[in-house]
Enzyme design. Structure first.
Site, PDB file in Angstrom:
ATOM      1  N   GLN A 194       0.881  -1.101   0.084  1.00 22.00           N
ATOM      2  CA  GLN A 194      -0.022   0.033  -0.055  1.00 22.00           C
ATOM      3  C   GLN A 194       0.999   1.254   0.064  1.00 22.00           C
ATOM      4  O   GLN A 194       2.207   1.310   0.559  1.00 22.00           O
ATOM      5  CB  GLN A 194      -0.824   0.139   1.427  1.00 22.00           C
ATOM      6  CG  GLN A 194      -2.178  -0.682   1.130  1.00 22.00           C
ATOM      7  CD  GLN A 194      -2.284  -2.030   1.082  1.00 22.00           C
ATOM      8  OE1 GLN A 194      -1.368  -2.598   1.442  1.00 22.00           O
ATOM      9  NE2 GLN A 194      -3.274  -2.478   0.320  1.00 22.00           N
ATOM     10  N   ARG A 195       0.534   2.264  -0.718  1.00 20.88           N
ATOM     11  CA  ARG A 195       1.252   3.711  -0.876  1.00 20.88           C
ATOM     12  C   ARG A 195       1.713   4.002   0.571  1.00 20.88           C
ATOM     13  O   ARG A 195       2.966   4.318   0.675  1.00 20.88           O
ATOM     14  CB  ARG A 195       0.417   4.793  -1.455  1.00 20.88           C
ATOM     15  CG  ARG A 195       1.153   5.655  -1.925  1.00 20.88           C
ATOM     16  CD  ARG A 195       0.205   6.749  -2.519  1.00 20.88           C
ATOM     17  NE  ARG A 195      -0.012   6.179  -3.961  1.00 20.88           N
ATOM     18  CZ  ARG A 195       0.934   6.243  -4.852  1.00 20.88           C
ATOM     19  NH1 ARG A 195       2.131   6.920  -4.656  1.00 20.88           N
ATOM     20  NH2 ARG A 195       0.579   6.124  -6.096  1.00 20.88           N
TER      21      ARG A 195
END
Ligand SMILES: Nc1nc2c(ncn2[C@@H]2O[C@H](COP(=O)(O)OP(=O)(O)O)[C@@H](O)[C@H]2O)c(=O)[nH]1
Ligand SMILES: [Mg+2]
Lengths: 335, 197
Positions: free
Chosen positions: B70-71
């Protein structure tokens, strides 16, 4: 097959005490390092190496430890890792230390010598050892760039009964891919099986989707309603979205705001959804990884909030407009 | 550290490699590892943090690290770079919308000092999906041919069917082995062994 099938490893207990001793030792070294104003890079590097060793040790014991314990130790190591990282960050100017374990193939990387470029792929290996080719799929099913439309399966290009689907760049649309929706058209259609879903850049839209046999990845939605079943659900950079979900894992959101989750509406549920255990998922907000509840989403309990009239029939013009406004979260909604 | 010696004794004959699995979220990293390890692949939740898997591949012991993509988690990737022998970059071949993002993340990783010299295997995963891009398309989309700093290879695979997973891992293990343990790659070819599970 795991290497830990050394049956002599009844040493869970020994492991624990020694592991904890090593951990405490490392912890105090970190504490000592951070109490100095500007720790030199070498000690930090040594700490990293000790941590890496300890982590390796733990990895080596995988399978020989109760999984709960293993998990706890992993968490403890993560904690240490964070402290070391904090040290590293506080230690500006950054260390130029590069790990010197192997003669790096990259030292000559910047200069495009024949040697470095020829090693990029050893040609004989490439041909001799080429991966067995898998069927080359070139088509890709997508529904994109529409506004003010009621879209059903008939609006999709011709497609096999099972496919992954991407939906993007829609504004003021209702997308209805529920099995019942297609029977109106060509009659004996087999229901569409979606094996993965990607959705991006939708505003003021309603997505009525069946049970996706895979994961859903969603970006950049604003004022939307999403009804869907899937194995995994990830939503990024979206706001004011009502999600009606049937899922077997924990949905995650990231960089999202004002999201409301409910379970898949029984009224729309295909049998594959009804067969599942009634959904009880817990949302994870990757933008809010702490003990306090995330301010970015709420769970609704079905009864009081269920949309009573789903827009299941094709509508257009003002009727479409009204159907959308009625159920998508309003721009000025206060929650 | 007494414990390490105990464990080392257990594995004196084995050679270890540390392999880092990275890629955008939803690429299939966790699923690939579970499949390789013979575990159930249904009901996997997105990875919050990391998983470690250790298993034998031929006469090597692989320590594989699977880190969430995830970012918000990507800044933490570099905490895992130390002592990495190989990087396995996993791509969701059906994720056409994020190929650009995928390319940028990969190319910025490759500039990291601490990953210098690591072998790079790109898994073009989810080939079972009808609409997935081929390995050739992905090679071009990610501009792999511009990579001169790392040995690399792209490998089409599917974590769901298991297709090509072992052979991909096999390439990367051999590539690392030829660098760390042998002076030439030729000696190793003959003893390639695929027995993971
Ligand atoms: N069709 C298909 N789905 C896959 C494949 N590999 C993973 N998936 C699905 O993709 C989603 C993401 O997988 P996961 O392993 O959690 O990805 P990660 O974030 O990279 O660890 C899950 O729903 C998997 O079931 C594959 O080879 N084919
Ligand atoms: Mg994962």
């Amino acid at each position: 097959m795991s290497t830990s099938d050394d049956t002599t490893w009844s040493f869970s207990r020994t492991f624990t005490s020694q592991f904890q001793a090593s951990r405490y030792a490392l912890e105090s070294r970190i504490a000592a390092a951070s109490s100095k104003l500007s720790p030199s890079p070498e000690p930090i590097q040594e700490l990293s190496i000790s941590l890496a060793n300890l982590t390796k040790t733990l990895a080596g014991a995988t399978g020989s430890l109760p999984s709960y314990d293993q998990k706890q130790y992993e968490l403890q190591l993560k904690e240490l890792e964070r402290s070391i990282e904090a040290l590293r960050v506080s230690n500006v100017p950054k260390s130029k230390f590069a790990f010197k374990r192997r003669p790096a193939a990259s030292t000559n990387a910047e200069s495009p010598t024949s040697e470095s470029s020829s090693t990029a792929i050893p040609p004989p290996l490439q041909t001799k050892n080429a991966p067995p080719s898998l069927p080359a799929a070139s088509t890709h099913l997508s529904l994109s760039s529409h506004s003010h439309r009621y879209l059903t399966r008939e609006d999709l290009p011709s497609h096999p009964a099972q496919s992954d689907l991407s939906i993007s760049d829609l504004d003021h649309c209702i997308v209805n891919l529920l099995p019942s929706a297609s029977s109106s058209g060509s009659g004996t259609d087999t229901p569409l099986i979606i094996s993965a879903l990607h959705a991006r850049n939708l505003s003021d839209c309603v997505l009525l989707l069946p049970d996706v046999d895979g994961s859903a990845l969603i970006h950049d939605l604003e004022r939307c309603v999403v009804v869907l079943g899937c194995h995994q659900f990830r939503m990024h950079a979206s706001s004011k979205v009502d999600v009606y979900l049937s899922i077997t894992s924990n949905p995650i959101i990231e960089h999202c705001k004002e999201i409301r989750f409910s379970s898949y509406p029984a009224a729309l549920a295909p049998s594959s959804v009804l067969e599942k255990d009634p959904a009880s998922f817990s949302v994870q907000d990757f933008s809010h990884i702490r003990a306090t509840p995330s301010p970015n989403y709420v769970m609704k309990d079905g009864t009081d909030t269920d949309v009573c009239e789903w827009p299941l029939a094709t509508v257009s013009g003002e009727e479409l407009e009204r159907a959308i406004v009625r159920i998508v979260p309003h721009p000025s909604d206060q929650r | 550290m007494g414990l390490l010696t105990v464990i080392r004794k257990n594995r004196q004959k084995e050679k270890e490699m540390r392999i880092l699995f990275l890629g955008l979220d939803n690429a299939g990293k966790t699923t690939i590892l579970k499949k390789l390890n013979g575990e159930d692949i249904t009901g996997i939740s997105p990875t919050l943090g990391f998983n470690i898997k250790t298993f034998a591949h031929g006469h090597y012991t692989l320590n594989i690290w699977d880190v969430g993509g995830q970012r918000t988690l990507r800044p933490y990737w570099r905490n895992y770079f130390e002592q990495t022998d190989a990087l396995v970059w996993v791509v969701d071949s059906g994720d056409r919308m994020r190929m650009q993002d995928c390319k940028q993340e990969l190319h910025s990783l490759l500039t990291e000092d601490r990953l210098a010299g690591a072998s790079l295997l790109v898994f073009a995963n989810k080939q079972d999906l009808q609409g997935s891009m081929t390995d050739t398309e992905i090679r071009d989309a990610l501009d792999l041919r511009s990579i001169t700093t790392h040995h690399w290879k792209i490998w089409p695979c599917s974590a769901v069917t298991g297709e090509n997973l072992v052979s991909g891992l096999d390439w990367v293990v051999n590539d690392v082995a030829s660098r760390l343990y042998y002076s030439s790659t030729t000696s190793l070819r003959a003893e390639r062994s695929l027995a993971v599970i």
